[in-house]
Design a protein around this motif. Structure first.
Motif, mmCIF file in Angstrom:
data_model
loop_
_atom_site.group_PDB
_atom_site.id
_atom_site.type_symbol
_atom_site.label_atom_id
_atom_site.label_comp_id
_atom_site.label_asym_id
_atom_site.label_seq_id
_atom_site.Cartn_x
_atom_site.Cartn_y
_atom_site.Cartn_z
ATOM 1 N N ARG A 279 0.391 -1.169 -0.188
ATOM 2 C CA ARG A 279 -0.210 -0.207 -0.354
ATOM 3 C C ARG A 279 0.801 1.020 0.323
ATOM 4 N NH1 ARG A 279 -4.454 1.499 4.190
ATOM 5 N NH2 ARG A 279 -5.686 -0.639 3.632
ATOM 6 N N TYR B 125 0.894 4.348 -2.341
ATOM 7 C CA TYR B 125 0.968 5.251 -2.495
ATOM 8 C C TYR B 125 1.794 6.623 -2.875
ATOM 9 C CZ TYR B 125 0.606 9.697 0.252
ATOM 10 O OH TYR B 125 0.152 11.245 0.694
ATOM 11 N N GLU C 264 -1.541 10.094 5.838
ATOM 12 C CA GLU C 264 -2.024 10.251 3.912
ATOM 13 C C GLU C 264 -2.103 8.673 3.316
ATOM 14 O OE1 GLU C 264 -2.838 11.916 1.474
ATOM 15 O OE2 GLU C 264 -3.754 12.925 3.058
ATOM 16 N N SER C 265 -1.336 7.289 4.005
ATOM 17 C CA SER C 265 -1.642 5.954 3.062
ATOM 18 C C SER C 265 -2.729 5.426 3.891
ATOM 19 C CB SER C 265 -0.512 5.514 2.684
ATOM 20 O OG SER C 265 0.321 5.185 3.248
ATOM 21 N N ASN C 266 -3.281 6.054 5.163
ATOM 22 C CA ASN C 266 -3.930 5.566 5.695
ATOM 23 C C ASN C 266 -3.673 3.781 6.463
ATOM 24 O OD1 ASN C 266 -6.706 6.127 6.114
ATOM 25 N ND2 ASN C 266 -7.141 4.746 4.856
ATOM 26 N N LYS D 61 -2.482 5.717 12.050
ATOM 27 C CA LYS D 61 -3.510 7.007 12.253
ATOM 28 C C LYS D 61 -3.252 8.415 13.977
ATOM 29 C CE LYS D 61 -7.647 5.480 14.731
ATOM 30 N NZ LYS D 61 -8.966 4.926 14.337
ATOM 31 N N VAL E 272 -3.508 0.684 11.641
ATOM 32 C CA VAL E 272 -4.570 1.079 11.100
ATOM 33 C C VAL E 272 -5.008 -0.319 10.269
ATOM 34 C CG1 VAL E 272 -6.054 2.169 9.287
ATOM 35 C CG2 VAL E 272 -5.123 3.304 10.804
ATOM 36 N N HIS F 168 -11.344 -0.964 13.794
ATOM 37 C CA HIS F 168 -11.093 0.118 14.729
ATOM 38 C C HIS F 168 -11.600 0.132 16.078
ATOM 39 C CE1 HIS F 168 -12.849 4.269 15.570
ATOM 40 N NE2 HIS F 168 -13.636 3.973 17.146
ATOM 41 N N GLU G 132 -13.179 11.021 11.020
ATOM 42 C CA GLU G 132 -12.466 9.939 11.239
ATOM 43 C C GLU G 132 -12.572 10.433 13.235
ATOM 44 O OE1 GLU G 132 -9.378 10.406 12.993
ATOM 45 O OE2 GLU G 132 -8.030 11.796 12.300
#
Ligand SMILES: [Mn+2]
Ligand SMILES: [Mn+2]
Ligand SMILES: [Zn+2]
Ligand SMILES: [Zn+2]
Lengths: 147, 147
Positions: free
Chosen positions: B7, B11, B67-69, B72, B86, B91, B128
């Motif tokens: 990922r 990104y 930014e690339s998730n 967080k 993350v 969550h 969020e």
DNA sequence: TTCTAATTGAGAATCAATCGCAATTAGTAG
DNA sequence: CTACTAATTGCGATTGATTCTCAATTAGAA
């Protein structure tokens, strides 16, 4: 009889601290703003009304206001510590617009109740909590759509 | 195929940025810790394994990971920014012991659902949220009692 | 009114985070 | 594979918020 000032006086006396003109001014300003504030806000407001008082004093006073349960620190969104009054206000949580900075306060008793249940489950003794939801307010979400 | 590294690569490529050894090391460390971390934690871990890399690079890499998730930022409890992975985690919210620092993660779907309802009510578009409950964990609450 | 510990303001110090810059390098184009 | 170039790195300097130091002042108890 029950006013921020009385509570502050009591707190200070109990701790052997003094109720100085500077502390009184900061307290008054904090409760006349009716909203979130930070050290610089108070500093600027004071100097606008040309009542000079040092940043150090402001920074030294905030913890006393928190300790006496008159204000509390809020969710930190930028880099400065941010506070809001507690005395005279009921608990609420926040929706924070990351575009325009607007803060919407809401209260949801069921969420509050469920938090208590969670704490019980983990035998956790809660003192305070902060819930902040970041996103786009109606106005800003609309603008984004239209782009 | 679906890994933090993939990922991150995607990104970076999309943004015209480079997948450097330094960024790879930070990414690996972040996901090998399985928990909360801050800049200094990563810095120390790296230098323990005497892989030197500058603080600046760490501070510059974190926003890319966010930014690339992949990670967080979490509720800021002290003064340093704190993060958690993350990618690969679902969550959850936090109970934070103000005595021993223990962090208990919990998930309550009803609370999550009620938050959505609150957002709808205010026509707020959530991105969020952070919910942190501070207090005393079972162990620390017990100790306090016994005093 | 006296006395003393608490408080103040000013500036120095601290701490996390960011920045500027010269040297290096990933990764694309040839 | 090689050349090229924009992105990246580490270092040290800088910023910005907050805290501290200390000499001068003062609240408030006695
Ligand atoms: Mn709440
Ligand atoms: Mn949640
Ligand atoms: Zn907005
Ligand atoms: Zn604990």
């Amino acid at each position: 009889m029950f006013s921020p000032e009385n509570r502050f006086r009591d707190y200070l006396k109990k701790k052997g601290l003094k109720f100085t003109p500077e502390r009184r001014l900061i307290l008054k300003k904090v409760f006349s703003l009716h909203g979130h504030f930070d050290a610089d806000k108070i500093y600027d407001e004071m100097h606008k009304k040309n009542r000079k008082l040092s940043r150090a004093t402001i920074y030294r006073t905030f913890p006393l206001l928190v300790e006496s349960n008159l204000v509390k620190e809020t969710l930190r969104c930028q880099k400065r510590a941010n506070y809001e009054p507690v005395f005279g206000y009921s608990h609420h949580d926040h929706l924070i617009c990351i575009n325009c900075g607007r803060v919407i306060e809401f209260r949801n008793d069921l969420i509050e109740h469920l938090q208590e249940k969670v704490c019980k489950k983990y035998r956790f003794e809660p003192l305070e909590h902060r819930l902040g939801i970041k996103g786009y307010c109606q106005k800003c979400a609309g603008k984004r759509q239209r782009r």
